[in-house]
Scaffold this motif. Structure first.
Motif, PDB file in Angstrom:
ATOM      1  N   PHE A   6       0.844  -1.193   0.000  1.00 26.66           N
ATOM      2  CA  PHE A   6       0.000   0.000   0.000  1.00 26.66           C
ATOM      3  C   PHE A   6       0.881   1.245   0.000  1.00 26.66           C
ATOM      4  O   PHE A   6       1.778   1.378   0.836  1.00 26.66           O
ATOM      5  CB  PHE A   6      -0.909   0.016   1.230  1.00 26.66           C
ATOM      6  CG  PHE A   6      -2.052  -0.953   1.158  1.00 26.66           C
ATOM      7  CD1 PHE A   6      -3.346  -0.509   0.931  1.00 26.66           C
ATOM      8  CD2 PHE A   6      -1.835  -2.315   1.314  1.00 26.66           C
ATOM      9  CE1 PHE A   6      -4.405  -1.406   0.860  1.00 26.66           C
ATOM     10  CE2 PHE A   6      -2.885  -3.225   1.252  1.00 26.66           C
ATOM     11  CZ  PHE A   6      -4.173  -2.767   1.021  1.00 26.66           C
ATOM     12  N   VAL A   7       0.631   2.156  -0.936  1.00 26.21           N
ATOM     13  CA  VAL A   7       1.395   3.400  -1.011  1.00 26.21           C
ATOM     14  C   VAL A   7       0.430   4.557  -1.235  1.00 26.21           C
ATOM     15  O   VAL A   7      -0.597   4.411  -1.898  1.00 26.21           O
ATOM     16  CB  VAL A   7       2.450   3.375  -2.138  1.00 26.21           C
ATOM     17  CG1 VAL A   7       3.516   2.329  -1.861  1.00 26.21           C
ATOM     18  CG2 VAL A   7       1.807   3.132  -3.493  1.00 26.21           C
ATOM     19  N   HIS A   8       0.791   5.716  -0.674  1.00 22.34           N
ATOM     20  CA  HIS A   8      -0.043   6.907  -0.867  1.00 22.34           C
ATOM     21  C   HIS A   8       0.239   7.544  -2.216  1.00 22.34           C
ATOM     22  O   HIS A   8      -0.649   7.712  -3.043  1.00 22.34           O
ATOM     23  CB  HIS A   8       0.198   7.906   0.261  1.00 22.34           C
ATOM     24  CG  HIS A   8      -0.278   9.294  -0.043  1.00 22.34           C
ATOM     25  ND1 HIS A   8      -1.524   9.549  -0.583  1.00 22.34           N
ATOM     26  CD2 HIS A   8       0.322  10.494   0.093  1.00 22.34           C
ATOM     27  CE1 HIS A   8      -1.668  10.847  -0.750  1.00 22.34           C
ATOM     28  NE2 HIS A   8      -0.563  11.439  -0.361  1.00 22.34           N
ATOM     29  N   LYS A   9       1.494   7.884  -2.457  1.00 26.17           N
ATOM     30  CA  LYS A   9       1.867   8.462  -3.743  1.00 26.17           C
ATOM     31  C   LYS A   9       3.084   7.729  -4.273  1.00 26.17           C
ATOM     32  O   LYS A   9       4.001   7.411  -3.521  1.00 26.17           O
ATOM     33  CB  LYS A   9       2.181   9.953  -3.607  1.00 26.17           C
ATOM     34  CG  LYS A   9       0.955  10.840  -3.598  1.00 26.17           C
ATOM     35  CD  LYS A   9       1.341  12.302  -3.727  1.00 26.17           C
ATOM     36  CE  LYS A   9       0.106  13.189  -3.821  1.00 26.17           C
ATOM     37  NZ  LYS A   9       0.465  14.619  -3.959  1.00 26.17           N
ATOM     38  N   VAL A  10       3.074   7.460  -5.538  1.00 25.77           N
ATOM     39  CA  VAL A  10       4.204   6.786  -6.166  1.00 25.77           C
ATOM     40  C   VAL A  10       4.584   7.574  -7.413  1.00 25.77           C
ATOM     41  O   VAL A  10       3.736   7.884  -8.247  1.00 25.77           O
ATOM     42  CB  VAL A  10       3.860   5.316  -6.498  1.00 25.77           C
ATOM     43  CG1 VAL A  10       2.638   5.217  -7.376  1.00 25.77           C
ATOM     44  CG2 VAL A  10       5.035   4.602  -7.121  1.00 25.77           C
ATOM     45  N   ARG A  11       5.857   7.939  -7.514  1.00 26.29           N
ATOM     46  CA  ARG A  11       6.306   8.789  -8.619  1.00 26.29           C
ATOM     47  C   ARG A  11       7.123   8.033  -9.656  1.00 26.29           C
ATOM     48  O   ARG A  11       7.385   8.547 -10.729  1.00 26.29           O
ATOM     49  CB  ARG A  11       7.131   9.962  -8.071  1.00 26.29           C
ATOM     50  CG  ARG A  11       6.335  10.875  -7.146  1.00 26.29           C
ATOM     51  CD  ARG A  11       7.166  12.043  -6.658  1.00 26.29           C
ATOM     52  NE  ARG A  11       6.437  12.872  -5.727  1.00 26.29           N
ATOM     53  CZ  ARG A  11       5.596  13.837  -6.078  1.00 26.29           C
ATOM     54  NH1 ARG A  11       5.392  14.083  -7.360  1.00 26.29           N
ATOM     55  NH2 ARG A  11       4.958  14.551  -5.172  1.00 26.29           N
ATOM     56  N   THR A  12       7.559   6.836  -9.319  1.00 31.51           N
ATOM     57  CA  THR A  12       8.344   6.037 -10.255  1.00 31.51           C
ATOM     58  C   THR A  12       7.724   4.659 -10.387  1.00 31.51           C
ATOM     59  O   THR A  12       6.978   4.209  -9.512  1.00 31.51           O
ATOM     60  CB  THR A  12       9.801   5.896  -9.775  1.00 31.51           C
ATOM     61  OG1 THR A  12       9.812   5.294  -8.472  1.00 31.51           O
ATOM     62  CG2 THR A  12      10.484   7.256  -9.717  1.00 31.51           C
ATOM     63  N   ALA A  13       8.050   3.997 -11.477  1.00 28.91           N
ATOM     64  CA  ALA A  13       7.500   2.669 -11.722  1.00 28.91           C
ATOM     65  C   ALA A  13       7.936   1.705 -10.625  1.00 28.91           C
ATOM     66  O   ALA A  13       9.085   1.736 -10.183  1.00 28.91           O
ATOM     67  CB  ALA A  13       7.970   2.160 -13.085  1.00 28.91           C
ATOM     68  N   PRO A  14       7.028   0.862 -10.147  1.00 24.15           N
ATOM     69  CA  PRO A  14       7.380  -0.090  -9.086  1.00 24.15           C
ATOM     70  C   PRO A  14       8.400  -1.109  -9.573  1.00 24.15           C
ATOM     71  O   PRO A  14       8.410  -1.488 -10.746  1.00 24.15           O
ATOM     72  CB  PRO A  14       6.037  -0.753  -8.760  1.00 24.15           C
ATOM     73  CG  PRO A  14       5.208  -0.576  -9.993  1.00 24.15           C
ATOM     74  CD  PRO A  14       5.630   0.734 -10.587  1.00 24.15           C
ATOM     75  N   GLU A  15       9.268  -1.533  -8.661  1.00 19.37           N
ATOM     76  CA  GLU A  15      10.270  -2.537  -9.002  1.00 19.37           C
ATOM     77  C   GLU A  15       9.659  -3.930  -8.922  1.00 19.37           C
ATOM     78  O   GLU A  15       8.790  -4.202  -8.104  1.00 19.37           O
ATOM     79  CB  GLU A  15      11.464  -2.433  -8.048  1.00 19.37           C
ATOM     80  CG  GLU A  15      12.210  -1.109  -8.149  1.00 19.37           C
ATOM     81  CD  GLU A  15      13.404  -1.066  -7.220  1.00 19.37           C
ATOM     82  OE1 GLU A  15      13.645  -2.085  -6.533  1.00 19.37           O
ATOM     83  OE2 GLU A  15      14.089  -0.036  -7.178  1.00 19.37           O
ATOM     84  N   GLY A  16      10.152  -4.814  -9.773  1.00 20.48           N
ATOM     85  CA  GLY A  16       9.664  -6.182  -9.756  1.00 20.48           C
ATOM     86  C   GLY A  16       8.343  -6.333 -10.488  1.00 20.48           C
ATOM     87  O   GLY A  16       7.752  -5.371 -10.979  1.00 20.48           O
ATOM     88  N   LYS A  17       7.870  -7.551 -10.539  1.00 18.98           N
ATOM     89  CA  LYS A  17       6.646  -7.865 -11.270  1.00 18.98           C
ATOM     90  C   LYS A  17       5.423  -7.487 -10.441  1.00 18.98           C
ATOM     91  O   LYS A  17       5.312  -7.849  -9.279  1.00 18.98           O
ATOM     92  CB  LYS A  17       6.597  -9.358 -11.607  1.00 18.98           C
ATOM     93  CG  LYS A  17       5.380  -9.779 -12.429  1.00 18.98           C
ATOM     94  CD  LYS A  17       5.456 -11.256 -12.755  1.00 18.98           C
ATOM     95  CE  LYS A  17       4.272 -11.695 -13.619  1.00 18.98           C
ATOM     96  NZ  LYS A  17       2.987 -11.552 -12.905  1.00 18.98           N
TER      97      LYS A  17
END
Length: 224
Positions: free
Chosen positions: A69-80
């Motif tokens: 769970f994340v509030h804001k994400v600015r970069t593509a998540p790592e892994g599949k």
């Protein structure tokens, strides 16, 4: 679903109540006590969002997912990532879409449907587990949305614009002079600016400015 635990990224919004609470809690508390019209739905929307978050967590646990769970994400998540889930409204989905590639599945849950716009949302807190299970198993009908790339002076600003962009002077009251080129046509204009966007953005500002509502699956772009 396969025997492996699905990896799910959940992007959620902060409610207006949460944002205001940290800035001017005394004033907010006063308005809430007085039941002022300016905060009439603030607390109810906040509580509805928290309830949907709890239901989403519980549903993902029951479905055996490995959820982050994340509030804001600015970069593509790592892994599949097997599925990106947004919990909020359309704005939360639009924010998350900026970091998701074309191969990653997304599903949006409207956390407070009484007060939040959920044009792109597939479910609410009432049916969140059913929607998530259908999305994970591939039973939920998918809609492919066209995104738009934007360059300024030859430099790419974004290749994942799902809603719209506004080209204008920094001062909204000032006129902008620009040229539009499309295939073999070219036109010089002087106006307050130009809206451009794909079908997913055609129901908002572009529509208000006189544009047409495009079919959601259309690959066309329009500007007004």
């Amino acid at each position: 679903m396969s025997s492996a635990r699905p990896h799910v990224l959940v992007v959620y919004k902060r409610t207006t109540y949460q944002r205001y609470q940290g800035q001017s809690s005394a004033r907010l508390a006063q308005l809430l006590r007085e039941k002022d019209s300016s905060v009439e739905n603030l607390l109810a929307s906040h509580e509805a969002h928290l309830a949907t978050m709890r239901k989403t967590r519980a549903a993902l646990e029951r479905l055996g997912c490995d959820a982050t769970f994340v509030h804001k994400v600015r970069t593509a998540p790592e892994g599949k990532i097997d599925l990106v889930v947004t919990v909020g409204g359309d704005g939360t989905l639009l924010w998350a879409s900026h970091i998701v590639d074309a191969k990653t599945k997304m599903v949006a849950i409207n956390s407070a449907p009484e007060t939040s716009v959920g044009y792109f949302c597939a479910g609410t807190g009432e049916n969140v587990e059913e929607v998530l299970e259908s999305a994970l198993t591939g039973k939920l009908r998918a809609t492919k949305l066209t995104r738009m790339g934007v360059e300024i002076d030859g430099e790419c600003v974004s290749r994942r614009v799902l809603n719209d962009v506004l080209f204008s002077h920094r001062c909204p009251a000032a006129a902008s002079k620009y040229q539009i080129r499309f295939r073999d046509r070219e036109e010089s204009q002087l106006s307050s600016g130009i809206w451009a966007g794909p079908a997913a953005g055609s129901t908002a500002a572009i529509r208000s400015a006189g544009g047409k509502v495009l079919p959601i699956g259309s690959r066309k772009l329009q500007w007004v």
